[in-house]
Design an enzyme around this catalytic site. Structure first.
Site, PDB file in Angstrom:
ATOM      1  N   LYS A 270       0.843  -1.204   0.000  1.00 42.06           N
ATOM      2  CA  LYS A 270       0.000   0.000   0.000  1.00 42.06           C
ATOM      3  C   LYS A 270       0.879   1.256   0.000  1.00 42.06           C
ATOM      4  CE  LYS A 270      -3.984  -1.745   2.632  1.00 42.06           C
ATOM      5  NZ  LYS A 270      -5.030  -1.587   1.629  1.00 42.06           N
ATOM      6  N   ARG A 344     -10.177 -11.632   1.794  1.00 37.62           N
ATOM      7  CA  ARG A 344     -10.999 -12.702   1.215  1.00 37.62           C
ATOM      8  C   ARG A 344     -10.284 -14.055   1.264  1.00 37.62           C
ATOM      9  NH1 ARG A 344     -11.416  -9.408  -4.314  1.00 37.62           N
ATOM     10  NH2 ARG A 344     -11.104  -7.744  -2.804  1.00 37.62           N
TER      11      ARG A 344
HETATM   12  N1  BES Z   1      -8.140  -3.740   4.212  1.00 36.10           N
HETATM   13  C1  BES Z   1      -8.314  -3.339   2.873  1.00 36.10           C
HETATM   14  C2  BES Z   1      -9.634  -2.618   2.621  1.00 36.10           C
HETATM   15  C3  BES Z   1      -9.800  -1.259   3.272  1.00 36.10           C
HETATM   16  C4  BES Z   1      -9.443  -0.108   2.589  1.00 36.10           C
HETATM   17  C5  BES Z   1     -10.361  -1.146   4.512  1.00 36.10           C
HETATM   18  C6  BES Z   1      -9.633   1.120   3.175  1.00 36.10           C
HETATM   19  C7  BES Z   1     -10.551   0.100   5.108  1.00 36.10           C
HETATM   20  C8  BES Z   1     -10.192   1.240   4.436  1.00 36.10           C
HETATM   21  C9  BES Z   1      -8.290  -4.561   1.939  1.00 36.10           C
HETATM   22  O1  BES Z   1      -7.504  -5.617   2.361  1.00 36.10           O
HETATM   23  C10 BES Z   1      -7.730  -4.095   0.630  1.00 36.10           C
HETATM   24  O2  BES Z   1      -6.640  -3.620   0.614  1.00 36.10           O
HETATM   25  N2  BES Z   1      -8.515  -4.240  -0.433  1.00 36.10           N
HETATM   26  C11 BES Z   1      -8.105  -3.815  -1.724  1.00 36.10           C
HETATM   27  C12 BES Z   1      -8.635  -4.810  -2.721  1.00 36.10           C
HETATM   28  C13 BES Z   1      -8.064  -4.664  -4.105  1.00 36.10           C
HETATM   29  C14 BES Z   1      -6.593  -4.952  -4.113  1.00 36.10           C
HETATM   30  C15 BES Z   1      -8.794  -5.605  -5.021  1.00 36.10           C
HETATM   31  C16 BES Z   1      -8.676  -2.423  -1.976  1.00 36.10           C
HETATM   32  O3  BES Z   1      -9.773  -2.126  -1.513  1.00 36.10           O
HETATM   33  O4  BES Z   1      -7.993  -1.632  -2.611  1.00 36.10           O
HETATM   34 ZN    ZN Z   2      -5.456  -5.452   1.812  1.00 35.42          ZN
END
Ligand code: BES
Ligand code: ZN
Ligand code: ZN
Length: 494
Positions: A270, A344
Site C-alpha cells: 500500500k 478474502r
Molecule cells: N483492508 C483493505 C480494505 C480497506 C481499505 C479497509 C480502506 C478500510 C479502508 C483490503 O484488504 C484491501 O486492501 N482491499 C483492496 C482490494 C483490491 C486490491 C482488489 C482495496 O480495496 O484496494
Molecule cells: Zn489489503
C-alpha cells in the site's frame, strides 16, 4: 479501557451534584420541561438565548435554583424513537460538565416504546459517548484535554427505579462489549498481533460462558487453512485461528470476522497514506468477540459460533507473490494476483469451516474493500448475500441499533471477472477495480454456506474521523449492536 462512567438509578437527586440534565418539549404555549418544578422556565430568557427547542438543541441555564442545568430540546416529542433516544443520550453526555451529574428521566420516554429497550438506547448513547482510549496519553495531555467530558457519576432520577434499572443493565452490557471491540482496534498493530488478540479475547471472555478454542500455526497447517497460511507467510508474527462457542446445539448462527491485525498490502504494498489506518483491519474480528461476549452476558439461549482468522499481512522474502496459487480449506484453488486483497483469502478458509457446521445462518464482517468506502462513505456498511430474508432482517436490526447497512447486489454475470487463467478463481476482479465490493462478495460466496449467508463490508464505518454522537475518533465497534439486536430479537431468522 473500560468505560469510565458510573450510571446509577435513584428516585431522588443526590445532594451536592455539579449539574442536572433535563429535556424541554416545545408546546403551543411555549416550553415544558419533562419534569416540572425543577427549574424556572423563563420564556423570555429562553428565546433571548436563541433556544429553539428543536431536537438536540442545547441550552445551559446557570444556577437559578442553586444548581446549573443543561436543557436539551426534544422538539414536540412525537418523533422520539430508539434511534433518537440514543442520539439524545450522547448529546446530553457531551453537554454535561462536572464529576457528578443527575439526569431527570420521567416523561422523556414515550409510552408507545418498549420501555426497557428505550431506556437501554438512551443509556447506551450516554455510555458510548463517554468512551475514550487514553492509555497512551501522558498526564499533561490528558489534563489539557479534559473539560470536554469529565462526568464520572451520572444518576438517572426516576419514579420507576425498578423498571428503568433493567434497561440500564442491558445498556451497560452492550456498551462494555462495544468498548472492548473498540479497544482491540484502537490498540496499535505493534502490540495487537494475532497472539495478543488471542490473549486479550481469552481474558475478556474468562468465565463468560463462551468457550474458546485456539489453533496455532502448526494446527492451522494440519487443518489445511491455505488462505491463512498464504497471507501470514510474509510476517514474523504467526497466525491464529480462534473458534468461540456459546451454547451447544445444532444449526448455530455462525459469525465470521476478518482479523488482519495489520494490512501493509504485502508485496502489493500500500502507499504510506493507505497504510495509516490499517491497524483497523481486524475490526470484523473484534466485533465477533464483542458480540459473543455480549450475547453470553445477556444470557442468550441459542447456539452461536464465532470463527476468527488472525494474520498480519507483510512483505518479505517469504511472502506470497502475485501469481502464486493457494489451496483453501474446501479444496478450491486461488490465484493471488494482488496480495492486498488478503481479507478474502483468510475468510475463504473461515467460511469453508462455517459450511462444515451446517449453520442456520452465517454472517461475516470484514473491512474488505476501499471500494465500499467510495460507494457508501464512512457511515454505512455494505451488506450482500444470497438470502433476502436474512439481509432484510439485518438491515432492520441495524436501524434499531443505530447502525446503517445498504444492500449491494451479487449478480452472477459479474462472476466471470474472477475467473482465473490457471486456478479455480482469482482474488481480484476487473482492471481498475470496477464493482470492487461486489467482486469481493462474489469471491466469498464461492466459499460460504449456500442459501443462508450474508456479508457485511464494514471498511467505512469501522472507523470514525470525528467525535460525534456515540462515536469517538478511531474505532467504532461497528457491528456489535446490530448483531446483538438481530440475534436476540425473536423470529429474526428460521
Ligand atoms: N483492508 C483493505 C480494505 C480497506 C481499505 C479497509 C480502506 C478500510 C479502508 C483490503 O484488504 C484491501 O486492501 N482491499 C483492496 C482490494 C483490491 C486490491 C482488489 C482495496 O480495496 O484496494
Ligand atoms: Zn489489503
Ligand atoms: Zn485488508
Amino acid at each position: 479501557m473500560p468505560i469510565d462512567l458510573n450510571v446509577s438509578v435513584q428516585s431522588r437527586e443526590p445532594a451536592g451534584g455539579d449539574q442536572i440534565g433535563l429535556g424541554l418539549f416545545r408546546t403551543s404555549k411555549g416550553f415544558r420541561a419533562n419534569v416540572s418544578g425543577i427549574v424556572d422556565l423563563d420564556e423570555l430568557y429562553l428565546s433571548r438565548r436563541n433556544f429553539s427547542g428543536d431536537f438536540g438543541d442545547v441550552l445551559n441555564l446557570p444556577a437559578l435554583n442553586g444548581q446549573a442545568a443543561v436543557c436539551i430540546g426534544l422538539g414536540e416529542g412525537t418523533k422520539l424513537d430508539y434511534l433518537s433516544l440514543r442520539t439524545l443520550g450522547a448529546k446530553l453526555l457531551r453537554a454535561l460538565h462536572g464529576e457528578n451529574c443527575a439526569v431527570y428521566l420521567d416523561g422523556i420516554i414515550p409510552k408507545r416504546l418498549d420501555q426497557k429497550k428505550a431506556v437501554a438506547s438512551f443509556v447506551e448513547g450516554i455510555l458510548l459517548a463517554s468512551y475514550r482510549f487514553e492509555k497512551y496519553k501522558s498526564k499533561v495531555n490528558l489534563d489539557r484535554n479534559k473539560g470536554s467530558n469529565q462526568v464520572k457519576n451520572l444518576c438517572l432520577v426516576t419514579s420507576q427505579v425498578q423498571s428503568i434499572k433493567s434497561g440500564v443493565e442491558r445498556a451497560k452490557v452492550i456498551s462494555s462489549c462495544v468498548a472492548f471491540a473498540r479497544d482491540l482496534v484502537n490498540e496499535p498493530a505493534g502490540t495487537m498481533t494475532p497472539k495478543n488478540f488471542e490473549s486479550s479475547a481469552k481474558e475478556f471472555l474468562k468465565s463468560s460462558g463462551v468457550e474458546i478454542e485456539i489453533w496455532d500455526e502448526k494446527k492451522i497447517a494440519t487443518e489445511r487453512l491455505g488462505g491463512v497460511i498464504g497471507v501470514s507467510k510474509g510476517s514474523n508474527e504467526p497466525p491464529r485461528f480462534i473458534t468461540l462457542r456459546l451454547n451447544k446445539g445444532k444449526a448455530p448462527v455462525v459469525l465470521v470476522g476478518k482479523g488482519v491485525t495489520f494490512d501493509s498490502g504485502g508485496l502489493s504494498l500500500k502507499s504510506a497514506g493507505g497504510m495509516e489506518t490499517m491497524k483497523t483491519d481486524m475490526s470484523g474480528a473484534a466485533a465477533v468477540v464483542g458480540t459473543l461476549a455480549c450475547l453470553a452476558r445477556l444470557k442468550h439461549k441459542g447456539p452461536v459460533v464465532g470463527l476468527i482468522p488472525l494474520v498480519e499481512n507483510m512483505p518479505s522474502g517469504s511472502a506470497t507473490k502475485p501469481g502464486d496459487v493457494l489451496v483453501a480449506r474446501n479444496g478450491k484453488t486461488i490465484e493471488v494476483l494482488n496480495t492486498d486483497a488478503e481479507g478474502r483469502l483468510i475468510l475463504a478458509d473461515a467460511l469453508s469451516i462455517a459450511c462444515e457446521l451446517e449453520p442456520a445462518a452465517t454472517i461475516d464482517l470484514a473491512t474488505l474493500t476501499g471500494a465500499c468506502v467510495v460507494a457508501l462513505g464512512d457511515k454505512i456498511a455494505g451488506v450482500m448475500g444470497d438470502d433476502t430474508r436474512l439481509v432484510d432482517g439485518l438491515i432492520k436490526s441495524a436501524q434499531r441499533a443505530g447502525e446503517d447497512l445498504w444492500r449491494l447486489p451479487l449478480p452472477d454475470f459479474y462472476r466471470k471477472h474472477i475467473d482465473s487463467e490457471i486456478a479455480d478463481i482469482k482474488n481480484v476482479g476487473s482492471p481498475g477495480g470496477a464493482g470492487g465490493s461486489i467482486t469481493a462478495g462474489l469471491f466469498l460466496k464461492e466459499f460460504a454456506p449456500p442459501n443462508h449467508w450474508a456479508h457485511l463490508d464494514i471498511a467505512g464505518p469501522a472507523r470514525s474521523t470525528v467525535d460525534e454522537g456515540v462515536l469517538q475518533k478511531g474505532a467504532t465497534g461497528f457491528g456489535v449492536r446490530t448483531l446483538v439486536e438481530f440475534i436476540t430479537s425473536s423470529g429474526a431468522f428460521r
